[in-house]
Design a protein around this motif. Structure first.
Motif, short mmCIF file in Angstrom:
data_model
loop_
_atom_site.label_atom_id
_atom_site.label_comp_id
_atom_site.label_asym_id
_atom_site.label_seq_id
_atom_site.Cartn_x
_atom_site.Cartn_y
_atom_site.Cartn_z
N LEU A 92 8.67 66.26 -7.62
CA LEU A 92 8.00 67.50 -7.24
C LEU A 92 7.28 68.11 -8.44
O LEU A 92 7.49 67.71 -9.58
CB LEU A 92 9.02 68.49 -6.69
N GLU A 93 6.44 69.09 -8.14
CA GLU A 93 5.77 69.87 -9.18
C GLU A 93 6.02 71.35 -8.92
O GLU A 93 6.14 71.78 -7.77
CB GLU A 93 4.27 69.59 -9.20
N MET A 94 6.11 72.12 -9.99
CA MET A 94 6.34 73.56 -9.88
C MET A 94 5.27 74.31 -10.66
O MET A 94 5.05 74.04 -11.85
CB MET A 94 7.72 73.93 -10.41
N SER A 95 4.59 75.22 -9.98
CA SER A 95 3.61 76.08 -10.64
C SER A 95 4.26 77.42 -10.96
O SER A 95 4.95 78.00 -10.13
CB SER A 95 2.40 76.30 -9.73
N VAL A 133 2.12 74.28 -14.87
CA VAL A 133 2.67 73.32 -13.91
C VAL A 133 3.67 72.40 -14.60
O VAL A 133 3.36 71.75 -15.60
CB VAL A 133 1.55 72.48 -13.26
N LEU A 134 4.88 72.37 -14.05
CA LEU A 134 5.91 71.44 -14.49
C LEU A 134 5.88 70.24 -13.54
O LEU A 134 5.93 70.41 -12.32
CB LEU A 134 7.29 72.10 -14.46
N GLN A 135 5.81 69.05 -14.10
CA GLN A 135 5.63 67.85 -13.29
C GLN A 135 6.88 66.97 -13.29
O GLN A 135 7.78 67.14 -14.11
CB GLN A 135 4.43 67.06 -13.80
N ALA A 136 6.88 66.05 -12.33
CA ALA A 136 7.91 65.01 -12.24
C ALA A 136 9.33 65.59 -12.21
O ALA A 136 10.22 65.15 -12.94
CB ALA A 136 7.76 64.01 -13.38
N LEU A 137 9.53 66.58 -11.35
CA LEU A 137 10.85 67.18 -11.20
C LEU A 137 11.55 66.57 -9.99
O LEU A 137 10.95 66.45 -8.92
CB LEU A 137 10.74 68.69 -10.97
N ASN A 138 12.81 66.18 -10.15
CA ASN A 138 13.54 65.79 -8.95
C ASN A 138 14.00 67.06 -8.23
O ASN A 138 13.87 68.18 -8.75
CB ASN A 138 14.71 64.86 -9.28
N ALA A 139 14.53 66.89 -7.03
CA ALA A 139 14.86 68.05 -6.21
C ALA A 139 15.86 68.97 -6.89
O ALA A 139 15.72 70.20 -6.87
CB ALA A 139 15.40 67.58 -4.85
N GLN A 140 16.88 68.40 -7.51
CA GLN A 140 17.90 69.24 -8.14
C GLN A 140 17.35 69.99 -9.34
O GLN A 140 17.69 71.16 -9.57
CB GLN A 140 19.10 68.39 -8.57
N SER A 141 16.47 69.34 -10.11
CA SER A 141 15.86 70.02 -11.25
C SER A 141 15.02 71.20 -10.78
O SER A 141 15.02 72.26 -11.41
CB SER A 141 14.98 69.04 -12.03
N ALA A 142 14.31 71.02 -9.67
CA ALA A 142 13.50 72.12 -9.13
C ALA A 142 14.38 73.28 -8.70
O ALA A 142 14.05 74.45 -8.94
CB ALA A 142 12.66 71.62 -7.95
N ARG A 215 -15.40 65.24 -15.80
CA ARG A 215 -16.47 65.99 -15.14
C ARG A 215 -15.98 66.88 -14.00
O ARG A 215 -16.73 67.71 -13.49
CB ARG A 215 -17.53 65.02 -14.62
N LEU A 216 -14.74 66.70 -13.59
CA LEU A 216 -14.20 67.49 -12.49
C LEU A 216 -12.84 68.08 -12.86
O LEU A 216 -12.07 67.47 -13.60
CB LEU A 216 -14.03 66.63 -11.23
N ILE A 217 -12.57 69.26 -12.33
CA ILE A 217 -11.24 69.87 -12.42
C ILE A 217 -10.62 69.75 -11.04
O ILE A 217 -11.12 70.32 -10.07
CB ILE A 217 -11.34 71.36 -12.83
N ILE A 218 -9.56 68.97 -10.93
CA ILE A 218 -8.95 68.68 -9.64
C ILE A 218 -7.66 69.47 -9.51
O ILE A 218 -6.76 69.35 -10.35
CB ILE A 218 -8.70 67.16 -9.49
N LEU A 219 -7.59 70.28 -8.46
CA LEU A 219 -6.50 71.24 -8.32
C LEU A 219 -5.75 71.06 -7.01
O LEU A 219 -6.35 70.86 -5.95
CB LEU A 219 -7.05 72.67 -8.36
N ASN A 220 -4.44 71.15 -7.11
CA ASN A 220 -3.58 71.16 -5.93
C ASN A 220 -3.80 72.48 -5.20
O ASN A 220 -3.67 73.56 -5.78
CB ASN A 220 -2.12 71.03 -6.37
N ARG A 221 -4.13 72.42 -3.92
CA ARG A 221 -4.42 73.64 -3.18
C ARG A 221 -3.20 74.56 -3.08
O ARG A 221 -3.33 75.78 -2.98
CB ARG A 221 -4.93 73.30 -1.78
N GLU A 222 -1.99 73.98 -3.11
CA GLU A 222 -0.79 74.80 -3.05
C GLU A 222 -0.69 75.75 -4.24
O GLU A 222 -0.07 76.81 -4.15
CB GLU A 222 0.46 73.90 -3.03
N PHE A 223 -1.32 75.37 -5.36
CA PHE A 223 -1.20 76.16 -6.58
C PHE A 223 -2.40 77.08 -6.80
O PHE A 223 -2.41 77.86 -7.76
CB PHE A 223 -1.05 75.24 -7.79
#
Length: 299
Positions: A92-95, A133-142, A215-223
């Motif tokens: 998971l990821e956390m913003s 954004v914190l990346q590569a979190l497992n469920a328990q870490s989140a 050339r692009l900034i790609i963003l997760n819409r959830e964040f």
């Protein structure tokens, strides 16, 4: 080549992690899924697990919202999705964002202490369109991080599964658009946000990051979070409308009669789209701006 569009359908509800308040959801789960209370409790007790299969979209989202409000981590997958089983412990990821009204220096200091990052890095990340954004979190870490950060009421947390998220791409300042690549993939623009490629799945977003991230900034819409701006209310507007706009949570007065003034702040993409439509219905031309992105780059 055109991008595949997912149609509305049924969802599989994955339960990734529970919370101390999980028992409060038993009756709601039983009602939505049409099962007994004991069966609902048994499903909550098994983690991680598939809570239910083939749940219609509206019911799945309503139940997901309730479970999330109670502190559980939930993921919705279309039943036709090829996303790996929840048993593989999806990453998971956390913003993380800081509420504008609170003490930002104190919040930054707290994040520096918990994350062990440089203060300048934390401050820059908090000002970015996705937040820190914190990346590569497992469920328990989140879950653990959410509990830790919950002590600081100035922090706003959003958890997303990147594998099933929707992504938008915005032009990077000073860089030429990869028009050929976007055309080849059949990606369309978004009139609402100013994105040059919109509603991409994870695979497409990852492909673009590999090929044209310069050339692009790609963003997760959830964040993504949006502020809404309106021109100063014309003199013909009635007092009730003017008072209403002044009372909005994100309202600030324009510096001059010709300037835009903010009337809403920190809205999710979905809510911002709805609010723009609602304001248009009463005759107001409202402009959305993606937080953390210079206005000139998104409009």
């Amino acid at each position: 080549m055109t991008q595949a569009i997912q149609t509305e359908g049924a969802f599989r509800i994955h339960l990734l992690a529970a919370s101390p308040a999980a028992s409060l959801a038993i009756l709601s789960i039983a009602s939505v899924l049409g099962i007994g209370s004991q069966q609902a409790a048994d499903r909550l007790a098994s983690l991680p697990s598939v809570l239910a299969d083939d749940v219609p979209g509206p019911e799945a989202r309503r139940l997901s919202a309730l479970l999330t409000a109670l502190g559980l981590l939930v993921r919705l997958d279309p039943t036709f999705s090829t996303v790996a089983s929840v048993a593989a412990d999806p990453l998971l990821e956390m913003s993380i964002r800081v509420d504008d009204r609170d003490d930002r220096p104190a919040a930054v200091a707290h994040l520096v202490q918990i994350l062990g990052r440089a203060e300048s890095d934390v401050d820059i990340a908090l000002n970015s369109p996705e937040g820190l954004v914190l990346q590569a979190l497992n469920a328990q870490s989140a879950v653990d991080l959410r509990q830790e950060f919950r002590r600081d009421r100035s922090l706003r947390l959003t958890v997303a599964d990147p594998a099933i998220s929707v992504y938008d791409a915005f032009p990077r300042p000073g860089a030429a658009l990869p028009a050929g690549e976007l055309l080849r993939l059949g990606l369309g623009k978004c009139r609402f946000s100013g994105a040059v490629a919109t509603a991409m799945n994870h695979a497409t977003a990852r492909h673009l990051k590999r090929r044209v991230s310069d050339r692009l900034i790609i963003l997760n819409r959830e964040f993504q979070r949006y502020d809404l701006f309106v021109s100063t209310v014309p003199s013909r507007a009635n007092k009730e409308l003017a008072d209403f706009l002044d009372s909005r949570p994100g309202a600030n007065r324009a510096a001059s009669p010709d300037a835009l003034r903010r009337i809403e702040t920190d809205l999710t993409h979905r809510v911002a789209v709805q609010f723009v439509a609602d304001y248009a219905a009463i005759g107001l031309d409202v402009q959305p701006r993606l937080r953390g992105m210079p206005a000139a780059e998104i409009n």
